[in-house]
Design a protein around this motif. Sequence first.
Motif, PDB file in Angstrom:
ATOM      1  N   ILE A 179     110.958   9.788   3.083  1.00 52.86           N
ATOM      2  CA  ILE A 179     111.541  10.443   1.916  1.00 52.86           C
ATOM      3  C   ILE A 179     111.189  11.930   1.883  1.00 52.86           C
ATOM      4  CG2 ILE A 179     111.265  10.610  -0.594  1.00 52.86           C
ATOM      5  CD1 ILE A 179     111.462   7.585  -0.694  1.00 52.86           C
ATOM      6  N   PHE A 180     109.921  12.258   2.107  1.00 53.00           N
ATOM      7  CA  PHE A 180     109.511  13.661   2.020  1.00 53.00           C
ATOM      8  C   PHE A 180     110.148  14.519   3.111  1.00 53.00           C
ATOM      9  CE2 PHE A 180     105.361  11.910   0.066  1.00 53.00           C
ATOM     10  CZ  PHE A 180     105.961  11.827  -1.182  1.00 53.00           C
ATOM     11  N   SER A 181     110.616  13.881   4.184  1.00 53.84           N
ATOM     12  CA  SER A 181     111.296  14.605   5.259  1.00 53.84           C
ATOM     13  C   SER A 181     112.711  14.989   4.882  1.00 53.84           C
ATOM     14  CB  SER A 181     111.356  13.736   6.513  1.00 53.84           C
ATOM     15  OG  SER A 181     112.177  12.596   6.287  1.00 53.84           O
ATOM     16  N   GLY A 182     113.272  14.360   3.835  1.00 54.30           N
ATOM     17  CA  GLY A 182     114.667  14.574   3.464  1.00 54.30           C
ATOM     18  C   GLY A 182     115.633  13.626   4.135  1.00 54.30           C
ATOM     19  N   TYR A 183     115.128  12.777   5.045  1.00 57.39           N
ATOM     20  CA  TYR A 183     116.010  11.833   5.726  1.00 57.39           C
ATOM     21  C   TYR A 183     116.586  10.798   4.773  1.00 57.39           C
ATOM     22  CZ  TYR A 183     114.397  13.109  10.502  1.00 57.39           C
ATOM     23  OH  TYR A 183     114.125  13.739  11.685  1.00 57.39           O
ATOM     24  N   MET A 184     115.769  10.336   3.841  1.00 56.05           N
ATOM     25  CA  MET A 184     116.153   9.182   3.028  1.00 56.05           C
ATOM     26  C   MET A 184     115.712   9.387   1.580  1.00 56.05           C
ATOM     27  SD  MET A 184     114.862   6.217   5.688  1.00 56.05           S
ATOM     28  CE  MET A 184     114.876   6.618   7.446  1.00 56.05           C
ATOM     29  N   MET A 185     116.231   8.535   0.721  1.00 57.87           N
ATOM     30  CA  MET A 185     115.820   8.509  -0.670  1.00 57.87           C
ATOM     31  C   MET A 185     116.107   7.117  -1.222  1.00 57.87           C
ATOM     32  SD  MET A 185     114.555   9.695  -3.436  1.00 57.87           S
ATOM     33  CE  MET A 185     114.684   9.473  -5.215  1.00 57.87           C
ATOM     34  N   THR A 186     115.257   6.671  -2.115  1.00 62.71           N
ATOM     35  CA  THR A 186     115.460   5.357  -2.713  1.00 62.71           C
ATOM     36  C   THR A 186     116.367   5.452  -3.939  1.00 62.71           C
ATOM     37  OG1 THR A 186     114.372   3.443  -3.727  1.00 62.71           O
ATOM     38  CG2 THR A 186     113.342   5.592  -4.085  1.00 62.71           C
ATOM     39  N   PRO A 187     117.248   4.475  -4.133  1.00 62.22           N
ATOM     40  CA  PRO A 187     118.033   4.427  -5.364  1.00 62.22           C
ATOM     41  C   PRO A 187     117.264   3.765  -6.505  1.00 62.22           C
ATOM     42  CG  PRO A 187     118.706   2.645  -3.944  1.00 62.22           C
ATOM     43  CD  PRO A 187     117.681   3.426  -3.172  1.00 62.22           C
ATOM     44  N   ALA A 188     116.071   3.220  -6.197  1.00 64.99           N
ATOM     45  CA  ALA A 188     115.302   2.483  -7.197  1.00 64.99           C
ATOM     46  C   ALA A 188     114.435   3.427  -8.028  1.00 64.99           C
ATOM     47  CB  ALA A 188     114.425   1.440  -6.517  1.00 64.99           C
ATOM     48  N   ASN A 189     114.264   3.087  -9.297  1.00 64.75           N
ATOM     49  CA  ASN A 189     113.392   3.879 -10.170  1.00 64.75           C
ATOM     50  C   ASN A 189     112.036   3.180 -10.300  1.00 64.75           C
ATOM     51  OD1 ASN A 189     114.362   1.745 -11.682  1.00 64.75           O
ATOM     52  ND2 ASN A 189     114.502   2.917 -13.598  1.00 64.75           N
ATOM     53  N   PHE A 190     111.337   3.056  -9.176  1.00 64.78           N
ATOM     54  CA  PHE A 190     110.048   2.377  -9.158  1.00 64.78           C
ATOM     55  C   PHE A 190     109.119   2.953 -10.229  1.00 64.78           C
ATOM     56  CE2 PHE A 190     111.294   2.058  -4.540  1.00 64.78           C
ATOM     57  CZ  PHE A 190     111.457   0.689  -4.515  1.00 64.78           C
ATOM     58  N   ALA A 191     108.396   2.065 -10.909  1.00 63.59           N
ATOM     59  CA  ALA A 191     107.400   2.459 -11.917  1.00 63.59           C
ATOM     60  C   ALA A 191     107.977   3.413 -12.954  1.00 63.59           C
ATOM     61  CB  ALA A 191     106.178   3.080 -11.233  1.00 63.59           C
ATOM     62  N   GLY A 192     109.195   3.129 -13.384  1.00 64.40           N
ATOM     63  CA  GLY A 192     109.799   3.963 -14.408  1.00 64.40           C
ATOM     64  C   GLY A 192     110.057   5.384 -13.952  1.00 64.40           C
ATOM     65  N   ASN A 193     110.359   5.515 -12.657  1.00 64.59           N
ATOM     66  CA  ASN A 193     110.673   6.807 -12.037  1.00 64.59           C
ATOM     67  C   ASN A 193     109.458   7.728 -11.912  1.00 64.59           C
ATOM     68  OD1 ASN A 193     113.020   7.830 -10.733  1.00 64.59           O
ATOM     69  ND2 ASN A 193     113.124   9.491 -12.221  1.00 64.59           N
ATOM     70  N   LYS A 194     108.261   7.175 -12.050  1.00 71.16           N
ATOM     71  CA  LYS A 194     107.036   7.928 -11.775  1.00 71.16           C
ATOM     72  C   LYS A 194     106.425   7.337 -10.512  1.00 71.16           C
ATOM     73  CE  LYS A 194     104.268   9.447 -14.883  1.00 71.16           C
ATOM     74  NZ  LYS A 194     103.298   9.562 -15.992  1.00 71.16           N
ATOM     75  N   ASN A 195     106.805   7.909  -9.375  1.00 72.25           N
ATOM     76  CA  ASN A 195     106.372   7.386  -8.090  1.00 72.25           C
ATOM     77  C   ASN A 195     106.351   8.529  -7.073  1.00 72.25           C
ATOM     78  OD1 ASN A 195     109.149   7.555  -6.857  1.00 72.25           O
ATOM     79  ND2 ASN A 195     109.590   6.021  -8.442  1.00 72.25           N
ATOM     80  N   ASN A 196     106.174   8.198  -5.817  1.00 70.59           N
ATOM     81  CA  ASN A 196     106.085   9.237  -4.780  1.00 70.59           C
ATOM     82  C   ASN A 196     107.259  10.196  -4.801  1.00 70.59           C
ATOM     83  OD1 ASN A 196     103.823   7.800  -4.013  1.00 70.59           O
ATOM     84  ND2 ASN A 196     104.478   7.468  -1.903  1.00 70.59           N
ATOM     85  N   THR A 197     108.459   9.693  -5.077  1.00 70.79           N
ATOM     86  CA  THR A 197     109.653  10.531  -5.002  1.00 70.79           C
ATOM     87  C   THR A 197     109.629  11.647  -6.043  1.00 70.79           C
ATOM     88  OG1 THR A 197     111.031   9.248  -6.523  1.00 70.79           O
ATOM     89  CG2 THR A 197     110.960   8.524  -4.230  1.00 70.79           C
ATOM     90  N   THR A 198     108.894  11.425  -7.143  1.00 64.03           N
ATOM     91  CA  THR A 198     108.760  12.446  -8.189  1.00 64.03           C
ATOM     92  C   THR A 198     107.343  13.031  -8.185  1.00 64.03           C
ATOM     93  OG1 THR A 198     108.294  10.718  -9.823  1.00 64.03           O
ATOM     94  CG2 THR A 198     110.571  11.488  -9.651  1.00 64.03           C
ATOM     95  N   TYR A 199     106.639  12.860  -7.069  1.00 67.01           N
ATOM     96  CA  TYR A 199     105.322  13.443  -6.825  1.00 67.01           C
ATOM     97  C   TYR A 199     104.214  12.825  -7.671  1.00 67.01           C
ATOM     98  CZ  TYR A 199     107.833  17.083  -4.195  1.00 67.01           C
ATOM     99  OH  TYR A 199     108.626  17.767  -3.300  1.00 67.01           O
ATOM    100  N   PHE A 200     104.442  11.641  -8.189  1.00 67.68           N
ATOM    101  CA  PHE A 200     103.387  10.883  -8.843  1.00 67.68           C
ATOM    102  C   PHE A 200     102.908   9.868  -7.810  1.00 67.68           C
ATOM    103  CE2 PHE A 200     101.500   7.531 -11.371  1.00 67.68           C
ATOM    104  CZ  PHE A 200     100.825   8.222 -12.370  1.00 67.68           C
TER     105      PHE A 200
END
Length: 535
Positions: free
Chosen positions: A79-100
């Motif tokens: 994900i951090f490379s920009g190759y991919m992204m999850t459509p899921a809102n894991f943990a109420g959208n507070k997860n690695n993708t949002t830097y939590f």
Amino acid sequence: MNYKAFKKAGLVLAVAALSLGSCTKNFEELNKDPYGSTDQDLEGDFAIVAAQLQQAQRSIYLFTPVPDFQVQQNLFGDIFSGYMMTPANFAGNKNNTTYFIIDGWNGTPWNVAYANVMNPSYKAGVFSKGKFDDTYAMSKLLRVEAFHRLSDLYGPIIYTKYNQPNSEGGIDFDSQKDAYYAFFADLKEAIDILTPLKDKSSSIIFTKADLVYGGKYDRWLKFANTLRLRLALRIVNIDPAKAKAEGEAALANAGGLLSTVDDNFLVSIGSTTHPLNTISDSWKDIRMGAPVESILGGYADPRLPKYFKPAIDPNPAVFGTYKGIRNGINIDDKGRYQGYSELAFFESKIQLMTTAEAWFLKSEAAIRNWAGAGSAQANYEAGIQASFEQHKLPNAAAYYNNSTLKPKPYIDPKAITAGENDIKEGSPYLSTITIKWEDAAVFETKLERILTQKWIANYPEGQEAWSEFRRTGYPKLFPVVVNASGGTVDTKKFIRRSIFPSNEYATNAAAVQKAISTLSVPKDVAGTPLWWDTK
């Protein structure tokens, strides 16, 4: 032998350890010429060594269990490379993708590296040292490949002090600089062993252990040299003299670098399904990243359908296109983005290094005027050619001679807040780099061109792509929209590392604090740059 935090790791490892101890009492009798060992010889101690090295190869990029892979690799580097992204809102959208950084997620890469790679490769190395030079060299190479990835995730790691408790009962870390210097020492030792073997037939034990090349010393030597060049360039901004010395040594070795598609370092996982197939197709937890849509879409890159499937979302602006999700956005429900582009099918092989990468490494070495690097342009074009050949595509020359195409703007028609996810012309995050080599271009333009094409060719190996983005700033990626880091990560500077697992604080606290003191900023937060990360 186990590092204490992993002494309860899997029963398979425990059984292997016990077997190794019980078998070695007859070692002198069994220790015949390793290059003439029979299958009967290999049924005992030797088969255990091969199994341990196989386990290490299969765990650098873990293929099973898939939930562990998901938080070892997919929800970090991919994900951090920009190759991919999850459509899921894991943990109420507070997860690695949002830097939590979720505690528990951040422990998996650490646990897997020590339990599944260091533990078996360490044992195999101890058993082989002075007796079976080839498997000893393999154990060193596998550790460097696994632990430079781990260091590039956390920074300081336990490497040279592994299995050496300190006076407080913990295990001391190496600073990232010390770890990298140890990587280079281990690479040199392995290369010195393999160089005189490169034209020889491999031993039975080495062949049994090898899940990549089927026991070919010359290809393992190429891999070792290419890995040395990769790590030399990783430290070029912080330690240029050491970088040049190691890089030129790699370029000068008689074994050469990866040079043909057959040299790609791909770990066979047998009939097991590639974990990305499971996460994309079965779980529907991962989709194409927005930078892929922008860069490969803008270039009309023929590799795009080799990497992803057309979107099936019914929105007329999305359906049938190659549509990616931007990292770190507002996601209210998994269904919002689930119809964006799935990943294309992967064969049962794990890609850790390719010949295309080797050519791009040489191209960068050339623009830095390192001895033995050759022509930057020829290397750059050979890298694109190798990537096209890997994916069985024609007309690489037509692609690398195109001087007009460039990354395209990104618009998300399904964003919760209209326009919040758009990257328009003129944005500092939208690259204007074209494909065709320009020898008269300034250094930074050449670097961006090389790194952008290397990023395309390295897919799907997100950990390496993320590391190179942090080192160089290329390719240009899109910043997150939602930053849940609590101010510990600067949105404009992107995430720089993972924090140490809570288990380390609980079981090895003093050593962790010493390790934190060696960071560029003595704070164990995701915004702290690594030692080699000067961008």
